[in-house]
Design an enzyme around this catalytic site. Structure first.
Site, short mmCIF file in Angstrom:
data_model
loop_
_atom_site.label_atom_id
_atom_site.label_comp_id
_atom_site.label_asym_id
_atom_site.label_seq_id
_atom_site.Cartn_x
_atom_site.Cartn_y
_atom_site.Cartn_z
N SER A 1 86.87 -18.93 1.40
CA SER A 1 87.97 -19.56 2.12
C SER A 1 89.29 -19.29 1.38
O SER A 1 89.65 -18.12 1.18
CB SER A 1 87.70 -21.05 2.27
OG SER A 1 88.63 -21.66 3.14
N ASP B 1 85.41 -19.33 13.88
CA ASP B 1 86.45 -19.56 12.89
C ASP B 1 87.77 -19.00 13.42
O ASP B 1 87.87 -17.81 13.73
CB ASP B 1 86.08 -18.87 11.57
CG ASP B 1 87.10 -19.11 10.46
OD1 ASP B 1 88.07 -19.86 10.69
OD2 ASP B 1 86.93 -18.54 9.37
N HIS C 1 83.47 -21.86 10.02
CA HIS C 1 84.13 -21.63 8.73
C HIS C 1 83.34 -22.33 7.62
O HIS C 1 82.94 -23.48 7.75
CB HIS C 1 85.56 -22.16 8.77
CG HIS C 1 86.40 -21.77 7.59
ND1 HIS C 1 87.00 -20.54 7.49
CD2 HIS C 1 86.72 -22.44 6.46
CE1 HIS C 1 87.68 -20.47 6.35
NE2 HIS C 1 87.51 -21.61 5.71
#
Length: 443
Positions: free
Chosen positions: A272, A375, A405
């Protein structure tokens, strides 16, 4: 589509995250007096380090910068106790898959399970520390140790949360360390808003230089004679007090890295927002060139990068209210991370394709990008991968259907088949660039 359980957990997760982000915004932070920073939050569930080989992995925490909270957690696989691998032979890269598997089975029957001699050395080292009531864990003895590639890992959490010692990150790093057969150095960088940009990016780069410094100090200790300042630096009280002094002051050689680390095979992995840090560190490594010797970044893995930009992509429009990390909450995170005078969705930390970000993309290391179908940040990550491929960088994209995600790193999703498959897919690709034998297979 994601399961009902995932959808329900996503609602709870978003409610909790939104509450925490709003509290961070409303809380006044005196940045000038808090440069030391924090690397974890009180609400985080953390896993204690265990320097013994629990579940095949030994871990230890190191605070590497006395002026900040920057720290690392080292994950050392038990396979490092096996005999060293032979050097690759010319033409070995032309071997077939069956030859590769037979070679592994016949020549390395004990990889992943230490031999009696190496296990005895490990236990003897541990006994020395236990008798002194100083340390009850693995201490490498001066010997011909097996050297493993080093992977720098940067956790996620939207700049404001997450940690390198959280339970979820600990499980994920153990999984990757086993599958890739690497030493993982998980970076505990400073969090926002206590420390805004560029603190987290500088911390990531600082760890890379610390790794290079450790490698050079280990070489110095060898050249000085017995190696007692290197892999044996922790055995006796007298040796503990011995230091190597360089231009930065007194420095101790980290014994696990000195004995088992191979910095010439360094991989970056970011999760991320950690993927943004990994990409930044990769760029700076390219610019530094031989100044980082003997560290060489041979590849990087970007797992669902936290990229954004002023001009929205299709996924940013269609999936803006997606699961777990939706676009409005991520915008809050960016406002907490970027200084007010620098805030822009086309900031170099946010958009990988802005002009003059440097260095030229053609010099970037091979880059594997992992994206999830649900995502909203996926399209920009794919576009960055496409830009790398246009300049002949090996930059495949792994897209996972019905995934969200952080599907491979979030605590609730860590044990799903998709999370396990993703880790295995990463290992397959990474081994192409870290294998000494030169004939690991990839995509």
């Amino acid at each position: 589509m994601p399961s009902i359980a995932v959808k329900l957990y996503s609602l709870f997760f978003k409610f909790l995250l939104k509450h925490r982000l709003q509290n961070r915004i409303q809380t006044h932070v005196d940045e000038s007096s808090n440069q030391y920073g924090v690397t974890t939050r009180p609400e985080e569930s953390v896993s204690a380090a265990n320097p013994s080989f629990t579940d095949g992995i030994a871990t230890k925490d190191i605070h590497i910068d006395p002026s900040t909270a920057l720290s690392v957690r080292i994950f050392l696989p038990e396979s490092s106790l096996s005999p060293p691998e032979p050097k690759s032979k010319p033409g070995s890269s032309q071997q077939g898959e069956s030859d590769s598997l037979n070679h592994r089975r016949n020549s390395y029957p004990n990889i992943g399970a230490p031999t009696n001699d190496s296990r005895r050395s490990s236990l003897e080292g541990s006994k020395l520390r236990s008798d002194n009531n100083v340390y009850r864990g693995y201490s490498p003895l001066p010997q011909n140790c097996r050297r493993l590639p080093i992977m720098l890992q940067f956790h996620g959490g939207g700049w404001v949360s997450g940690s390198n010692d959280s339970v979820a990150n600990d499980i994920f790093c153990r999984r990757i360390a086993k599958l890739c057969d690497v030493i993982i150095v998980a970076v505990g960088y400073r969090l926002a808003p206590e420390n805004k940009y560029p603190a987290a990016f500088e911390d990531g780069l600082k760890v890379l230089y610390w790794l290079a410094k450790q490698a050079n100090l280990a070489e110095c200790s060898k050249s000085m004679g017995s190696g007692a300042l290197g892999v044996g630096a922790e055995f006796t009280k007298t040796q503990v007090q011995r230091h190597l002094v360089d231009a930065f002051g007194a420095s101790m050689v980290e014994p696990w890295l000195a004995a088992h680390g191979d910095p010439s095979r360094c991989v970056l992995l970011g999760v991320s927002c950690g993927a943004n840090i990994a990409d930044y560190v990769a760029r700076k490594a390219v610019e530094a060139g031989r100044l980082l010797d003997p560290v060489k970044v041979v590849a990087q893995v970007l797992m669902y990068p936290f990229f954004i930009g002023n001009v929205p992509t299709r996924s940013e429009i269609n999936l803006a209210n997606s699961y777990f990390y939706d676009k409005p909450m991520c915008l809050l995170a960016w406002k907490l991370f970027l200084p007010e005078e620098e805030f822009s969705l086309d900031h170099p930390a946010a958009n990988p394709l802005v002009p003059d970000r440097g260095p030229p993309l053609k010099f970037m290391p091979p880059t594997l990008t992992v994206v999830a179908e649900h995502d909203w940040m996926r399209d920009r990550a794919i576009a960055y991968s496409e830009a790398l491929r246009k300049v002949n960088v090996d930059a495949p994209v792994l897209e996972y259907k019905d995934a969200v995600h952080e599907f491979a790193t979030l605590d609730m999703l860590l044990n799903t088949p998709q999370a396990q498959a993703c880790a295995e897919d990463i290992a397959i690709w990474v081994k192409k660039y870290i294998s000494l034998r030169g004939h690991e297979f990839s995509y």
